[in-house]
Design a protein around this motif. Structure first.
Motif, short mmCIF file in Angstrom:
data_model
loop_
_atom_site.label_atom_id
_atom_site.label_comp_id
_atom_site.label_asym_id
_atom_site.label_seq_id
_atom_site.Cartn_x
_atom_site.Cartn_y
_atom_site.Cartn_z
N VAL A 221 0.85 -1.19 0.00
CA VAL A 221 0.00 0.00 0.00
C VAL A 221 0.88 1.25 0.00
CG1 VAL A 221 -0.20 -0.06 2.53
CG2 VAL A 221 -1.90 1.18 1.19
N GLU A 222 0.49 2.25 -0.75
CA GLU A 222 1.24 3.50 -0.84
C GLU A 222 0.93 4.39 0.37
OE1 GLU A 222 3.51 4.41 -3.00
OE2 GLU A 222 3.33 2.51 -4.09
N PRO A 223 1.92 5.13 0.87
CA PRO A 223 1.71 5.98 2.04
C PRO A 223 0.62 7.03 1.87
CG PRO A 223 4.06 5.71 1.62
CD PRO A 223 3.34 5.11 0.45
N ALA A 224 0.37 7.46 0.64
CA ALA A 224 -0.64 8.50 0.42
C ALA A 224 -2.07 7.95 0.44
CB ALA A 224 -0.38 9.19 -0.92
N GLU A 225 -2.21 6.63 0.35
CA GLU A 225 -3.54 6.03 0.32
C GLU A 225 -4.14 5.93 1.72
OE1 GLU A 225 -3.92 2.77 -2.99
OE2 GLU A 225 -2.02 2.46 -1.95
N GLU A 226 -5.48 5.97 1.77
CA GLU A 226 -6.11 5.63 3.04
C GLU A 226 -6.09 4.12 3.17
OE1 GLU A 226 -9.98 7.30 4.68
OE2 GLU A 226 -10.48 5.14 4.60
N VAL A 227 -5.77 3.65 4.37
CA VAL A 227 -5.71 2.21 4.61
C VAL A 227 -6.50 1.89 5.87
CG1 VAL A 227 -3.48 2.49 5.78
CG2 VAL A 227 -4.18 0.22 5.01
N THR A 228 -7.32 0.86 5.80
CA THR A 228 -8.13 0.40 6.93
C THR A 228 -7.67 -0.99 7.31
OG1 THR A 228 -10.04 1.71 6.21
CG2 THR A 228 -10.47 -0.11 7.72
N VAL A 229 -7.14 -1.12 8.52
CA VAL A 229 -6.56 -2.40 8.95
C VAL A 229 -7.56 -3.18 9.79
CG1 VAL A 229 -4.20 -1.54 8.84
CG2 VAL A 229 -5.46 -1.36 10.99
N TYR A 230 -7.48 -4.49 9.67
CA TYR A 230 -8.30 -5.38 10.50
C TYR A 230 -7.55 -6.68 10.69
CZ TYR A 230 -9.75 -8.34 6.53
OH TYR A 230 -9.77 -9.20 5.47
N CYS A 231 -8.04 -7.50 11.62
CA CYS A 231 -7.47 -8.83 11.84
C CYS A 231 -8.62 -9.77 12.16
CB CYS A 231 -6.42 -8.80 12.95
SG CYS A 231 -7.04 -8.13 14.51
N GLY A 232 -8.46 -10.66 13.12
CA GLY A 232 -9.56 -11.52 13.51
C GLY A 232 -10.51 -10.84 14.47
N SER A 233 -9.94 -10.25 15.52
CA SER A 233 -10.78 -9.64 16.56
C SER A 233 -10.44 -8.18 16.84
CB SER A 233 -10.64 -10.43 17.86
OG SER A 233 -9.40 -10.20 18.47
N GLY A 234 -9.55 -7.58 16.05
CA GLY A 234 -9.20 -6.18 16.26
C GLY A 234 -7.99 -5.96 17.14
N VAL A 235 -7.40 -7.04 17.66
CA VAL A 235 -6.25 -6.90 18.57
C VAL A 235 -4.93 -6.86 17.79
CG1 VAL A 235 -4.99 -7.94 20.50
CG2 VAL A 235 -7.49 -7.99 20.47
N THR A 236 -4.65 -7.87 16.97
CA THR A 236 -3.37 -7.90 16.26
C THR A 236 -3.33 -6.94 15.07
OG1 THR A 236 -4.04 -9.83 14.95
CG2 THR A 236 -2.85 -10.24 17.00
N ALA A 237 -4.44 -6.32 14.74
CA ALA A 237 -4.40 -5.25 13.74
C ALA A 237 -3.80 -3.98 14.32
CB ALA A 237 -5.81 -4.96 13.20
N ALA A 238 -3.85 -3.82 15.65
CA ALA A 238 -3.32 -2.61 16.28
C ALA A 238 -1.83 -2.42 16.04
CB ALA A 238 -3.65 -2.60 17.77
N PRO A 239 -0.98 -3.48 16.12
CA PRO A 239 0.43 -3.29 15.77
C PRO A 239 0.62 -2.84 14.32
CG PRO A 239 0.13 -5.36 16.94
CD PRO A 239 -1.23 -4.82 16.65
N LEU A 240 -0.20 -3.38 13.41
CA LEU A 240 -0.07 -2.98 12.01
C LEU A 240 -0.43 -1.50 11.86
CD1 LEU A 240 0.49 -3.60 9.09
CD2 LEU A 240 -1.79 -4.63 8.90
#
Length: 273
Positions: A221-240
Protein backbone atom coordinates in the motif's frame (compact mmCIF):
# COMPACT_ATOMS: atom_id res chain seq x y z
CA UNK A 1 6.85 10.28 10.59
CA UNK A 2 4.86 10.27 13.80
CA UNK A 3 6.58 9.31 17.05
CA UNK A 4 4.80 6.13 18.05
CA UNK A 5 7.45 4.07 19.83
CA UNK A 6 9.97 5.09 22.47
CA UNK A 7 13.00 3.12 23.58
CA UNK A 8 13.76 2.61 27.25
CA UNK A 9 17.17 4.20 26.79
CA UNK A 10 15.40 7.48 25.97
CA UNK A 11 12.90 7.32 28.85
CA UNK A 12 12.96 9.50 31.96
CA UNK A 13 10.59 7.53 34.19
CA UNK A 14 9.40 10.49 36.21
CA UNK A 15 8.18 12.44 33.18
CA UNK A 16 5.58 9.88 32.15
CA UNK A 17 2.36 8.26 33.26
CA UNK A 18 2.63 4.48 32.85
CA UNK A 19 0.14 1.83 31.72
CA UNK A 20 0.88 -1.90 31.97
CA UNK A 21 -1.06 -3.96 29.42
CA UNK A 22 0.57 -7.40 29.70
CA UNK A 23 -1.84 -10.14 28.71
CA UNK A 24 -2.01 -13.63 27.25
CA UNK A 25 -4.69 -14.76 24.81
CA UNK A 26 -4.07 -18.31 26.09
CA UNK A 27 -4.38 -17.42 29.80
CA UNK A 28 -6.50 -14.35 30.54
CA UNK A 29 -5.21 -14.10 34.13
CA UNK A 30 -1.52 -14.17 33.28
CA UNK A 31 -1.04 -10.46 32.66
CA UNK A 32 -2.68 -9.36 35.91
CA UNK A 33 -0.64 -11.93 37.81
CA UNK A 34 2.57 -10.56 36.30
CA UNK A 35 1.50 -7.02 37.16
CA UNK A 36 0.71 -7.98 40.75
CA UNK A 37 4.15 -9.56 41.10
CA UNK A 38 6.07 -6.59 39.65
CA UNK A 39 5.44 -3.57 37.44
CA UNK A 40 6.94 -0.21 36.57
CA UNK A 41 6.49 2.04 39.56
CA UNK A 42 3.29 4.06 39.23
CA UNK A 43 1.87 1.99 36.36
CA UNK A 44 -1.85 1.28 36.29
CA UNK A 45 -2.99 -2.02 34.80
CA UNK A 46 -5.35 -2.19 31.82
CA UNK A 47 -6.70 -5.64 31.03
CA UNK A 48 -7.46 -6.49 27.39
CA UNK A 49 -10.81 -8.07 28.19
CA UNK A 50 -11.91 -6.02 31.22
CA UNK A 51 -10.70 -2.56 30.19
CA UNK A 52 -9.77 -2.47 26.50
CA UNK A 53 -12.74 -4.48 25.24
CA UNK A 54 -16.44 -4.81 26.01
CA UNK A 55 -16.92 -8.57 26.11
CA UNK A 56 -20.68 -8.19 26.60
CA UNK A 57 -21.08 -6.96 23.03
CA UNK A 58 -21.54 -9.17 19.97
CA UNK A 59 -19.54 -6.97 17.55
CA UNK A 60 -16.59 -9.32 17.18
CA UNK A 61 -14.45 -11.15 19.71
CA UNK A 62 -12.90 -8.07 21.34
CA UNK A 63 -15.45 -5.28 20.79
CA UNK A 64 -14.55 -1.69 21.57
CA UNK A 65 -15.89 -0.30 24.85
CA UNK A 66 -18.40 2.53 24.89
CA UNK A 67 -16.95 6.02 25.05
CA UNK A 68 -18.40 6.56 28.51
CA UNK A 69 -16.66 3.41 29.76
CA UNK A 70 -13.34 4.50 28.28
CA UNK A 71 -13.74 7.97 29.76
CA UNK A 72 -14.22 6.44 33.21
CA UNK A 73 -11.10 4.31 32.69
CA UNK A 74 -9.04 7.36 31.80
CA UNK A 75 -10.36 9.32 34.78
CA UNK A 76 -9.79 6.56 37.33
CA UNK A 77 -6.30 6.07 35.87
CA UNK A 78 -5.48 9.67 36.71
CA UNK A 79 -4.94 10.81 33.13
CA UNK A 80 -5.13 14.33 31.74
CA UNK A 81 -5.34 15.02 28.02
CA UNK A 82 -1.82 16.49 27.75
CA UNK A 83 -0.06 13.87 29.87
CA UNK A 84 3.02 12.10 28.56
CA UNK A 85 1.95 8.44 28.64
CA UNK A 86 3.83 5.22 27.96
CA UNK A 87 2.07 1.88 27.52
CA UNK A 88 4.01 -1.35 27.68
CA UNK A 89 3.57 -5.11 27.55
CA UNK A 90 6.04 -8.00 27.18
CA UNK A 91 7.42 -6.57 23.93
CA UNK A 92 6.42 -7.40 20.37
CA UNK A 93 2.86 -8.04 21.56
CA UNK A 94 -0.39 -6.45 20.38
CA UNK A 95 -1.72 -5.35 23.77
CA UNK A 96 0.20 -2.11 24.28
CA UNK A 97 -0.60 -1.09 20.72
CA UNK A 98 -4.32 -1.72 21.37
CA UNK A 99 -4.21 0.54 24.45
CA UNK A 100 -2.18 3.13 22.57
CA UNK A 101 -4.67 3.19 19.71
CA UNK A 102 -7.52 3.78 22.17
CA UNK A 103 -5.54 6.61 23.75
CA UNK A 104 -4.93 8.13 20.33
CA UNK A 105 -8.62 7.77 19.49
CA UNK A 106 -9.44 9.61 22.70
CA UNK A 107 -7.07 12.48 21.92
CA UNK A 108 -4.15 11.61 24.19
CA UNK A 109 -1.67 12.66 21.55
CA UNK A 110 1.35 12.45 23.86
CA UNK A 111 0.96 8.71 24.34
CA UNK A 112 3.62 6.27 23.18
CA UNK A 113 4.39 2.56 23.03
CA UNK A 114 7.48 1.22 24.81
CA UNK A 115 9.51 -0.53 22.16
CA UNK A 116 11.00 -3.02 24.58
CA UNK A 117 9.04 -5.28 26.90
CA UNK A 118 8.88 -5.48 30.67
CA UNK A 119 11.89 -7.78 31.07
CA UNK A 120 14.11 -5.33 29.18
CA UNK A 121 12.82 -2.51 31.38
CA UNK A 122 13.73 -4.52 34.45
CA UNK A 123 17.21 -5.22 33.11
CA UNK A 124 17.66 -1.54 32.26
CA UNK A 125 16.99 -0.56 35.86
CA UNK A 126 13.65 1.23 35.57
CA UNK A 127 12.05 1.56 39.01
CA UNK A 128 9.75 -1.37 39.76
CA UNK A 129 7.52 -2.39 42.65
CA UNK A 130 4.47 -4.52 43.39
CA UNK A 131 2.28 -1.85 44.95
CA UNK A 132 -0.90 -0.82 43.11
CA UNK A 133 -0.82 2.95 42.58
CA UNK A 134 -3.55 5.24 43.81
CA UNK A 135 -3.84 7.82 41.01
CA UNK A 136 -5.81 10.96 41.68
CA UNK A 137 -9.07 10.86 39.74
CA UNK A 138 -9.32 13.42 36.97
CA UNK A 139 -12.26 14.91 35.10
CA UNK A 140 -10.60 14.53 31.71
CA UNK A 141 -12.83 14.89 28.64
CA UNK A 142 -11.56 12.86 25.68
CA UNK A 143 -11.25 14.54 22.28
CA UNK A 144 -12.37 11.70 20.06
CA UNK A 145 -10.65 11.39 16.68
CA UNK A 146 -13.12 9.63 14.40
CA UNK A 147 -10.68 9.80 11.47
CA UNK A 148 -8.70 6.84 12.86
CA UNK A 149 -11.72 4.65 13.65
CA UNK A 150 -13.46 2.46 11.09
CA UNK A 151 -16.94 1.33 12.09
CA UNK A 152 -18.53 -1.57 10.25
CA UNK A 153 -20.44 0.88 8.03
CA UNK A 154 -17.16 2.35 6.78
CA UNK A 155 -15.91 -1.10 5.79
CA UNK A 156 -19.19 -1.89 4.06
CA UNK A 157 -18.76 1.28 1.98
CA UNK A 158 -15.23 0.22 1.04
CA UNK A 159 -16.43 -3.21 -0.07
CA UNK A 160 -19.26 -1.61 -2.06
CA UNK A 161 -16.80 0.70 -3.81
CA UNK A 162 -18.34 3.83 -2.29
CA UNK A 163 -15.27 4.77 -0.23
CA UNK A 164 -11.67 4.72 -1.44
CA UNK A 165 -9.62 2.87 1.18
CA UNK A 166 -7.28 -0.11 1.07
CA UNK A 167 -8.42 -2.93 3.35
CA UNK A 168 -5.37 -4.57 4.94
CA UNK A 169 -5.74 -7.90 6.73
CA UNK A 170 -3.17 -8.45 9.52
CA UNK A 171 -3.77 -12.20 9.92
CA UNK A 172 -1.54 -14.98 8.67
CA UNK A 173 -1.54 -15.71 4.94
CA UNK A 174 -3.28 -19.05 5.55
CA UNK A 175 -6.18 -17.44 7.35
CA UNK A 176 -6.31 -14.60 4.84
CA UNK A 177 -6.59 -17.08 1.97
CA UNK A 178 -9.26 -19.06 3.82
CA UNK A 179 -7.14 -22.22 3.89
CA UNK A 180 -7.16 -22.49 7.67
CA UNK A 181 -9.41 -20.89 10.28
CA UNK A 182 -8.76 -22.05 13.85
CA UNK A 183 -10.95 -19.47 15.61
CA UNK A 184 -13.79 -17.97 13.58
CA UNK A 185 -16.68 -20.07 12.23
CA UNK A 186 -16.28 -18.92 8.61
CA UNK A 187 -12.95 -19.00 6.78
CA UNK A 188 -11.93 -16.29 4.35
CA UNK A 189 -11.41 -12.53 4.27
CA UNK A 190 -13.32 -9.33 3.75
CA UNK A 191 -13.79 -8.90 -0.03
CA UNK A 192 -11.04 -6.92 -1.70
CA UNK A 193 -8.65 -6.99 1.25
CA UNK A 194 -4.89 -7.26 0.86
CA UNK A 195 -2.69 -9.10 3.35
CA UNK A 196 0.19 -8.13 5.63
CA UNK A 197 0.81 -10.63 8.43
CA UNK A 198 1.45 -8.65 11.62
CA UNK A 199 4.13 -11.18 12.64
CA UNK A 200 6.33 -9.65 9.93
CA UNK A 201 6.51 -6.49 12.03
CA UNK A 202 8.65 -8.10 14.72
CA UNK A 203 12.35 -8.70 15.14
CA UNK A 204 14.02 -10.15 18.20
CA UNK A 205 11.07 -9.82 20.54
CA UNK A 206 10.28 -6.21 19.63
CA UNK A 207 8.76 -4.33 16.74
CA UNK A 208 11.14 -3.68 13.89
CA UNK A 209 11.53 0.03 13.27
CA UNK A 210 14.19 -0.11 10.57
CA UNK A 211 13.56 0.41 6.89
CA UNK A 212 12.81 -3.24 6.12
CA UNK A 213 9.22 -3.05 7.36
CA UNK A 214 8.69 0.25 5.53
CA UNK A 215 9.85 -1.34 2.27
CA UNK A 216 7.54 -4.31 2.79
CA UNK A 217 4.58 -2.05 3.50
CA UNK A 218 5.32 0.00 0.38
CA UNK A 219 4.96 -3.13 -1.76
CA UNK A 220 1.38 -3.51 -0.50
CA UNK A 221 0.00 0.00 0.00
CA UNK A 222 1.24 3.50 -0.84
CA UNK A 223 1.71 5.98 2.04
CA UNK A 224 -0.64 8.50 0.42
CA UNK A 225 -3.54 6.03 0.32
CA UNK A 226 -6.11 5.63 3.04
CA UNK A 227 -5.71 2.21 4.61
CA UNK A 228 -8.13 0.40 6.93
CA UNK A 229 -6.56 -2.40 8.95
CA UNK A 230 -8.30 -5.38 10.50
CA UNK A 231 -7.47 -8.83 11.84
CA UNK A 232 -9.56 -11.52 13.51
CA UNK A 233 -10.78 -9.64 16.56
CA UNK A 234 -9.20 -6.18 16.26
CA UNK A 235 -6.25 -6.90 18.57
CA UNK A 236 -3.37 -7.90 16.26
CA UNK A 237 -4.40 -5.25 13.74
CA UNK A 238 -3.32 -2.61 16.28
CA UNK A 239 0.43 -3.29 15.77
CA UNK A 240 -0.07 -2.98 12.01
CA UNK A 241 -1.85 0.35 12.53
CA UNK A 242 0.99 1.53 14.80
CA UNK A 243 3.71 0.56 12.31
CA UNK A 244 1.82 2.25 9.48
CA UNK A 245 1.71 5.48 11.51
CA UNK A 246 5.38 5.11 12.42
CA UNK A 247 6.23 4.78 8.73
CA UNK A 248 4.37 7.87 7.60
CA UNK A 249 0.93 6.56 6.65
CA UNK A 250 -1.19 9.51 7.73
CA UNK A 251 -4.58 8.17 6.63
CA UNK A 252 -4.88 4.94 8.58
CA UNK A 253 -7.96 3.57 10.34
CA UNK A 254 -8.58 0.55 12.56
CA UNK A 255 -11.65 -1.66 12.16
CA UNK A 256 -11.92 -2.75 15.78
CA UNK A 257 -14.65 -5.32 15.13
CA UNK A 258 -12.50 -6.88 12.40
CA UNK A 259 -13.24 -10.17 10.64
CA UNK A 260 -15.12 -11.69 13.60
CA UNK A 261 -17.54 -8.77 13.44
CA UNK A 262 -17.73 -8.85 9.64
CA UNK A 263 -18.97 -12.44 9.57
CA UNK A 264 -21.42 -11.92 12.45
CA UNK A 265 -24.26 -10.95 10.10
CA UNK A 266 -26.04 -13.52 7.98
CA UNK A 267 -25.43 -13.49 4.26
CA UNK A 268 -22.27 -11.43 4.43
CA UNK A 269 -19.81 -11.98 1.57
CA UNK A 270 -16.27 -13.27 2.12
CA UNK A 271 -13.49 -14.14 -0.31
CA UNK A 272 -11.18 -17.14 -0.43
CA UNK A 273 -8.35 -18.12 -2.72
Amino acid sequence: MATVFVSIKDIDHAKFKWVDTRFSLQDADEGKQKYTKSHVTGAVYWDLEHDLSDMTKSAGRHPMPEKATLTELFRTSGLSIDDQIIVYDDGGSPFATRAWWLLQYAGFNNSYIALEGFQAMKEAGLPLDNRPPEPLRTSVTPQWDETIYAPREHVEEIVAGKTASVLLDARSAERYRGEKEPIDPIAGRIPGALNFDWEQLKKGGAFNLDGAVREQLHTVVEPAEEVTVYCGSGVTAAPLYALLKHNGYEKARLYVGSYSDWISQQGVKVEKD
